[in-house]
Design a protein around this motif. Structure first.
Motif, PDB file in Angstrom:
ATOM      1  N   LYS A  72      -3.623  -4.248  -4.192  1.00 13.69           N
ATOM      2  CA  LYS A  72      -2.707  -5.119  -4.935  1.00 13.69           C
ATOM      3  C   LYS A  72      -2.361  -6.370  -4.126  1.00 13.69           C
ATOM      4  CE  LYS A  72      -3.614  -2.529  -7.528  1.00 13.69           C
ATOM      5  NZ  LYS A  72      -4.357  -1.253  -7.465  1.00 13.69           N
ATOM      6  N   GLY A  94      -4.647  19.843   9.226  1.00 17.67           N
ATOM      7  CA  GLY A  94      -4.059  21.138   8.877  1.00 17.67           C
ATOM      8  C   GLY A  94      -5.031  22.004   8.094  1.00 17.67           C
ATOM      9  N   THR A 135      -4.060   7.465   1.346  1.00 14.87           N
ATOM     10  CA  THR A 135      -4.947   6.484   0.709  1.00 14.87           C
ATOM     11  C   THR A 135      -4.134   5.349   0.101  1.00 14.87           C
ATOM     12  OG1 THR A 135      -6.449   8.289   0.136  1.00 14.87           O
ATOM     13  CG2 THR A 135      -6.717   6.228  -1.085  1.00 14.87           C
ATOM     14  N   ASP A 161      -0.395  15.366   8.992  1.00 19.00           N
ATOM     15  CA  ASP A 161      -1.377  14.410   8.449  1.00 19.00           C
ATOM     16  C   ASP A 161      -2.324  13.964   9.540  1.00 19.00           C
ATOM     17  OD1 ASP A 161      -1.477  12.489   5.685  1.00 19.00           O
ATOM     18  OD2 ASP A 161      -2.611  11.831   7.433  1.00 19.00           O
ATOM     19  N   ASP A 196      -3.899  14.114  -5.839  1.00 18.64           N
ATOM     20  CA  ASP A 196      -5.301  13.935  -6.231  1.00 18.64           C
ATOM     21  C   ASP A 196      -6.112  15.218  -6.105  1.00 18.64           C
ATOM     22  OD1 ASP A 196      -4.812  11.270  -6.670  1.00 18.64           O
ATOM     23  OD2 ASP A 196      -6.341  10.515  -5.289  1.00 18.64           O
TER      24      ASP A 196
HETATM   25  P1  FAD Z   1      -3.824  10.603  -0.498  1.00 24.45           P
HETATM   26  O1  FAD Z   1      -3.100   9.352  -0.706  1.00 24.45           O
HETATM   27  O2  FAD Z   1      -5.306  10.567  -0.443  1.00 24.45           O
HETATM   28  O3  FAD Z   1      -3.248  11.242   0.842  1.00 24.45           O
HETATM   29  C1  FAD Z   1      -3.721  12.431   1.351  1.00 24.45           C
HETATM   30  C2  FAD Z   1      -3.332  12.510   2.801  1.00 24.45           C
HETATM   31  O4  FAD Z   1      -3.683  13.801   3.255  1.00 24.45           O
HETATM   32  C3  FAD Z   1      -4.048  11.526   3.698  1.00 24.45           C
HETATM   33  O5  FAD Z   1      -3.116  10.849   4.488  1.00 24.45           O
HETATM   34  C4  FAD Z   1      -4.971  12.383   4.549  1.00 24.45           C
HETATM   35  O6  FAD Z   1      -5.081  11.905   5.885  1.00 24.45           O
HETATM   36  C5  FAD Z   1      -4.239  13.703   4.554  1.00 24.45           C
HETATM   37  N1  FAD Z   1      -5.077  14.875   4.725  1.00 24.45           N
HETATM   38  C6  FAD Z   1      -6.126  15.278   3.990  1.00 24.45           C
HETATM   39  N2  FAD Z   1      -6.596  16.457   4.420  1.00 24.45           N
HETATM   40  C7  FAD Z   1      -5.815  16.792   5.473  1.00 24.45           C
HETATM   41  C8  FAD Z   1      -5.805  17.894   6.352  1.00 24.45           C
HETATM   42  N3  FAD Z   1      -6.651  18.904   6.224  1.00 24.45           N
HETATM   43  N4  FAD Z   1      -4.890  17.901   7.332  1.00 24.45           N
HETATM   44  C9  FAD Z   1      -3.997  16.886   7.481  1.00 24.45           C
HETATM   45  N5  FAD Z   1      -3.961  15.841   6.679  1.00 24.45           N
HETATM   46  C10 FAD Z   1      -4.858  15.796   5.684  1.00 24.45           C
HETATM   47  N6  FAD Z   1      -3.225   4.812  -7.771  1.00 24.45           N
HETATM   48  C11 FAD Z   1      -2.225   4.259  -8.481  1.00 24.45           C
HETATM   49  O7  FAD Z   1      -1.391   4.990  -9.029  1.00 24.45           O
HETATM   50  N7  FAD Z   1      -2.101   2.894  -8.592  1.00 24.45           N
HETATM   51  C12 FAD Z   1      -2.980   2.054  -8.010  1.00 24.45           C
HETATM   52  O8  FAD Z   1      -2.839   0.839  -8.137  1.00 24.45           O
HETATM   53  C13 FAD Z   1      -4.044   2.610  -7.256  1.00 24.45           C
HETATM   54  N8  FAD Z   1      -4.929   1.808  -6.633  1.00 24.45           N
HETATM   55  C14 FAD Z   1      -5.918   2.364  -5.870  1.00 24.45           C
HETATM   56  C15 FAD Z   1      -6.831   1.523  -5.248  1.00 24.45           C
HETATM   57  C16 FAD Z   1      -7.842   2.045  -4.476  1.00 24.45           C
HETATM   58  C17 FAD Z   1      -8.816   1.119  -3.798  1.00 24.45           C
HETATM   59  C18 FAD Z   1      -7.936   3.452  -4.303  1.00 24.45           C
HETATM   60  C19 FAD Z   1      -9.016   4.043  -3.433  1.00 24.45           C
HETATM   61  C20 FAD Z   1      -7.054   4.299  -4.923  1.00 24.45           C
HETATM   62  C21 FAD Z   1      -6.034   3.761  -5.726  1.00 24.45           C
HETATM   63  N9  FAD Z   1      -5.125   4.571  -6.398  1.00 24.45           N
HETATM   64  C22 FAD Z   1      -4.132   4.020  -7.152  1.00 24.45           C
HETATM   65  C23 FAD Z   1      -5.183   6.037  -6.310  1.00 24.45           C
HETATM   66  C24 FAD Z   1      -4.138   6.529  -5.298  1.00 24.45           C
HETATM   67  O9  FAD Z   1      -4.377   5.919  -4.052  1.00 24.45           O
HETATM   68  C25 FAD Z   1      -4.201   8.029  -5.187  1.00 24.45           C
HETATM   69  O10 FAD Z   1      -4.034   8.602  -6.468  1.00 24.45           O
HETATM   70  C26 FAD Z   1      -3.109   8.554  -4.267  1.00 24.45           C
HETATM   71  O11 FAD Z   1      -3.200   7.997  -2.991  1.00 24.45           O
HETATM   72  C27 FAD Z   1      -3.201  10.074  -4.172  1.00 24.45           C
HETATM   73  O12 FAD Z   1      -2.141  10.538  -3.401  1.00 24.45           O
HETATM   74  P2  FAD Z   1      -2.243  11.894  -2.589  1.00 24.45           P
HETATM   75  O13 FAD Z   1      -1.000  11.987  -1.796  1.00 24.45           O
HETATM   76  O14 FAD Z   1      -2.628  12.992  -3.477  1.00 24.45           O
HETATM   77  O15 FAD Z   1      -3.498  11.691  -1.598  1.00 24.45           O
END
Ligand code: FAD
Ligand code: NAD
Length: 478
Positions: free
Chosen positions: A58, A122, A48, A34, A319
């Motif tokens: 929250k 990555g 995120t 990450d 996501d």
């Molecule tokens: P992310 O949480 O975006 O994590 C992806 C990770 O991958 C990051 O740490 C990033 O650094 C890493 N990354 C990306 N590309 C690379 C790379 N090439 N190499 C290494 N690392 C990399 N969802 C809910 O269910 N409930 C809520 O209440 C809610 N509230 C939210 C409020 C806000 C303000 C926001 C912006 C979003 C909210 N969401 C909520 C949505 C939720 O945050 C996302 O759906 C969730 O974080 C997605 O998870 P993920 O693991 O797919 O991606």
């Protein structure tokens, strides 16, 4: 030659870190790469969700709700408070502490499970290799039997409102304001716009939400979104529908926003703008061209029902793939993929993923909306129950909203549950369990609920499907 790792995961958000922990539980040798750098300039886990999404938003929603209650609803309970002051710096510090406690928790979980945390960016190479560029620029290559891509998403930017310092900000900037803006513009009245708009309204901002679509919150059940719009307007959120922002000009006196709607062109001057117009997958540069990783037209990684990409032994979750951008959806996908990799039979039910908007009243739903059933020509029955008739809601002095249960007219199977009201983020779980188990509205109606609880309203709405609700007159007779 044996591989260095059984599984390499790119991304440690709620999709990636959950996949990593589950893989480790299943006895697989796991590394999770990450690139996130936290507010303290140190690498951190949680993506995120933990750093700038679910958790900090929250935390601020909770804090701002208390401030709002003291100012507006304590008096109804016979409590007079004077000298109430807002210490925004302390509120922000509390939010930051919640975030750092939880992200440190993930660090601890990685250690406890033996997941190797690799800090850096990555990139997928052919043959399940991942190239890592560390924060100091050093490059290395990890060799894995399986790769899980979980890179998450980022805020969409629009040409009409380019981000500018702490004046025109995305959701991350909106969690960091150092003073309460007097007039706050929000572009997009979706989930983020409503939640963060609510935070700042409660803390004293005059909030104007400019929403391009004519319909408010179209993903929710129409009856619920109409009620929500009424409630939010009553609170003072100035929601303008069909409003397309043309330009934002930041100057000494704030931001001049120009927008168009059905009535013509309008100008508003606000102190700050939050741009909350959706999120896009972080897939640019995620894979080397020669891998041939297939993306769809919007940049999401193309996957099948079990999150397999078009490449052998490469999966994608969270996501960055189709489906709602919700933390719990990505986490479930992470667990499913870990189990598939370990050779177990695993699947997930995308039809019952709950959605919640953490405003006041909260909005929560799972399953199909009434408008979708109408469009599909499915025959259904509906039962509703207002919180105004709930003893617990009345006792709490918070009786806005209702529960709506929709059941198939032929089988009585629960097809959707839609709730607007206090704490419905918690209430929706019982609807999800019911739907997951294939329950009928009769099953919910036969279940004994504790009294007095808000949950009883779900019971009453299920009874109302058949015209048997006790605490309201039934439209339909049994
Ligand atoms: P992310 O949480 O975006 O994590 C992806 C990770 O991958 C990051 O740490 C990033 O650094 C890493 N990354 C990306 N590309 C690379 C790379 N090439 N190499 C290494 N690392 C990399 N969802 C809910 O269910 N409930 C809520 O209440 C809610 N509230 C939210 C409020 C806000 C303000 C926001 C912006 C979003 C909210 N969401 C909520 C949505 C939720 O945050 C996302 O759906 C969730 O974080 C997605 O998870 P993920 O693991 O797919 O991606
Ligand atoms: P969203 O899709 O919920 O809302 C964006 C809104 O902006 C839409 O209503 C859209 O019509 C509007 N819009 C788009 N372009 C516009 C423009 N140029 N002018 C005016 N309006 C415009 O997206 P979001 O609120 O940015 O949230 C992003 C994602 O994060 C969502 O998919 C959501 O699932 C997730 N999220 C979830 C939660 C939660 O579960 N409580 C909270 C926050 C975010």
């Amino acid at each position: 030659m044996s591989k260095q790792y059984d599984v390499v995961i790119v991304g440690a958000g709620p999709a990636g870190y959950v996949a990593a922990i589950r893989c480790a539980q299943l006895g697989l040798k796991v590394a999770c790469v990450d690139k996130w750098i936290g507010a303290d300039n140190q690498p951190t886990l949680g993506g995120t969700c933990l750093n700038v999404g679910c958790i900090p938003s929250k935390a601020l929603l909770e804090s701002s709700a208390r401030y709002d209650d003291i100012n507006h609803s304590f008096a109804d309970h016979g409590i007079t408070a004077s000298g109430v002051k807002l210490d925004l710096a302390k509120m922000m510090a509390r939010k930051d502490k919640v975030v750092s406690d939880l992200t440190q928790g993930i660090v601890g979980l990685f250690k406890a499970n033996g997941v190797q945390w690799i800090q850096g960016s990555g990139k997928l190479l052919p043959s399940q290799q991942v190239q890592v560029t560390a924060h100091d620029g050093a490059e290395s290559v990890l060799d894995a039997t399986h790769v899980i891509l979980a890179p998450g998403s980022s805020s969409v930017e629009i040409g009409a409102a380019p981000l500018k310092g702490d004046v025109i900000v995305d959701s991350t900037g909106a969690l960091e304001f150092t003073e309460v803006p007097k007039r706050l513009g929000v572009i997009g009245a979706g989930v983020i716009g409503l939640e963060l708009g609510s935070v700042w309204r409660r803390l004293g901002s005059e909030v104007i939400l400019l929403e391009a679509q004519e319909h408010f919150l179209p993903v929710a059940d129409e009856q619920i979104s109409k009620d929500a719009l009424r409630q939010f307007k009553r609170q003072g959120l100035d929601i303008r529908l069909g409003a397309r922002v043309v330009s934002c000009e930041a100057g000494n006196k704030g931001v001049v926003v120009q927008y168009q709607d059905g009535k013509g062109e309008h100008t508003e001057t606000v102190d700050k703008i939050i741009v909350a117009v959706g999120r896009r997958p972080n897939t640019n540069g995620l894979a080397a061209d020669e891998t041939g990783l297939l993306l769809d037209e919007w940049g999401f990684v193309h996957v099948d029902e079990q999150c397999r990409t078009n490449l052998p032994s490469v999966y994608a979750i969270g996501d960055a793939v189709r489906g709602p951008m919700l933390a719990h959806k990505g986490s479930e996908e992470g667990m499913m993929v870990a189990e598939v990799i370990a050779g177990q039979k695993a699947e997930m039910n995308y039809d019952t993923i709950p959605s919640v908007v953490y405003t006041h009243p909260e909005i929560a739903w799972a399953g199909i909306t009434e408008q979708a059933l109408k469009a599909a020509g499915t025959e259904y029955n509906v039962g509703t129950f207002p919180f105004a008739a709930s003893g617990r809601a009345r006792a709490a002095g918070d009786s806005i909203g209702m529960v709506k249960v929709i059941a198939d007219a032929n089988t009585d199977r629960v097809l959707g549950v839609h709730i607007i009201g206090a704490h419905c983020s918690e209430l929706i779980a019982q609807a999800v369990i019911a739907m997951e188990m294939g329950a009928s509205s009769e099953d919910l109606a036969m279940t004994v609920f504790a009294h007095p609880t808000l949950a009883e309203s779900v019971h009453e709405a299920a009874l109302a499907v058949d015209g048997r609700a006790i605490h309201i007159p039934n439209k339909k007779k049994y």
